[in-house]
Design a protein around this motif. Sequence first.
Motif, mmCIF file in Angstrom:
data_model
loop_
_atom_site.group_PDB
_atom_site.id
_atom_site.type_symbol
_atom_site.label_atom_id
_atom_site.label_comp_id
_atom_site.label_asym_id
_atom_site.label_seq_id
_atom_site.Cartn_x
_atom_site.Cartn_y
_atom_site.Cartn_z
ATOM 1 N N ALA A 136 0.665 -1.365 0.021
ATOM 2 C CA ALA A 136 -0.260 -0.064 -0.182
ATOM 3 C C ALA A 136 0.990 1.393 -0.106
ATOM 4 C CB ALA A 136 -0.960 0.155 1.195
ATOM 5 N N THR A 137 0.798 2.269 -1.072
ATOM 6 C CA THR A 137 1.498 2.979 -1.231
ATOM 7 C C THR A 137 1.639 3.893 -0.161
ATOM 8 O OG1 THR A 137 0.385 4.108 -2.822
ATOM 9 C CG2 THR A 137 1.877 3.117 -3.891
ATOM 10 N N ASN A 138 0.535 3.846 0.764
ATOM 11 C CA ASN A 138 -0.275 5.528 2.019
ATOM 12 C C ASN A 138 0.391 4.604 2.510
ATOM 13 O OD1 ASN A 138 -0.469 7.689 0.143
ATOM 14 N ND2 ASN A 138 -3.129 7.486 0.377
ATOM 15 N N CYS A 139 0.939 3.399 3.697
ATOM 16 C CA CYS A 139 1.141 2.785 4.209
ATOM 17 C C CYS A 139 2.140 3.330 5.420
ATOM 18 C CB CYS A 139 1.341 0.859 4.589
ATOM 19 S SG CYS A 139 1.470 0.443 5.180
ATOM 20 N N LYS A 165 -2.762 -9.981 8.658
ATOM 21 C CA LYS A 165 -2.672 -8.011 9.300
ATOM 22 C C LYS A 165 -2.937 -6.622 8.920
ATOM 23 C CE LYS A 165 -1.813 -11.220 13.060
ATOM 24 N NZ LYS A 165 -0.677 -11.604 13.643
ATOM 25 N N TRP A 166 -2.395 -6.603 8.393
ATOM 26 C CA TRP A 166 -1.888 -5.527 8.087
ATOM 27 C C TRP A 166 -0.952 -5.095 6.285
ATOM 28 C CZ3 TRP A 166 -4.255 -1.718 10.097
ATOM 29 C CH2 TRP A 166 -3.866 0.117 9.382
ATOM 30 N N ASN A 183 -8.210 2.065 4.083
ATOM 31 C CA ASN A 183 -8.184 3.211 2.749
ATOM 32 C C ASN A 183 -6.392 3.874 2.705
ATOM 33 O OD1 ASN A 183 -9.378 3.841 0.729
ATOM 34 N ND2 ASN A 183 -9.316 6.330 1.483
ATOM 35 N N GLN A 184 -5.306 2.901 2.360
ATOM 36 C CA GLN A 184 -4.018 3.280 2.697
ATOM 37 C C GLN A 184 -3.911 3.616 1.142
ATOM 38 O OE1 GLN A 184 -1.422 1.086 5.237
ATOM 39 N NE2 GLN A 184 -1.983 3.223 7.134
ATOM 40 N N GLU A 185 -4.662 2.294 -0.193
ATOM 41 C CA GLU A 185 -4.218 2.145 -1.038
ATOM 42 C C GLU A 185 -5.554 3.027 -1.558
ATOM 43 O OE1 GLU A 185 -2.364 3.044 -3.978
ATOM 44 O OE2 GLU A 185 -0.851 1.866 -2.576
#
Length: 160
Positions: free
Chosen positions: A32-35, A122-123, A68-70
């Motif tokens: 995920a690019t916003n993680c 989980k993540w 909503n990290q991607e």
Amino acid sequence: MSVYEYSAMTIKGEEVPLEQYKGNVLLIVNTATNCGFAPQFDGLQELYEFYKDKGLTVLGFPSNQFMNQEPRSESEIDQHCKLNYGVDFPMFSKVDVKGPNIHPLFQYLTENAPGVLTKQVKWNFTKFLVDASGHVVNRYAPQTKPEQMKEDIEKLLSHT
């Protein structure tokens, strides 16, 4: 069963049978690019560059299931990963890595390498190491940095 029984859609929209990676050690990662773990793209790319000629392939599977990290589209993800991290390992279309619409590949991975307390991912940046025969040999937590997996990768590469 092995990962070779599955196929996935590339980030460019092409259906690819994972059998095309037969004989390679695979590191399969949900991304995920916003993680907060997104800087691991650098380490994943370094592993890929260093070991790809020895038989390692990194496969990135974006997922938007964690806070909503991607939210980006496939083309935006592709561009972001290339521009910000120099990613040139195979990236795939967004998938569900848990829940009722879990991608069959991740169903297989989580069944064969359950996490602590639960099988489900989980993540973001959960990593699965797969041997050259297509069998899952290890699962790594999101906090595990790519460089911390070198020894395990080298062991598998020495058996190919």
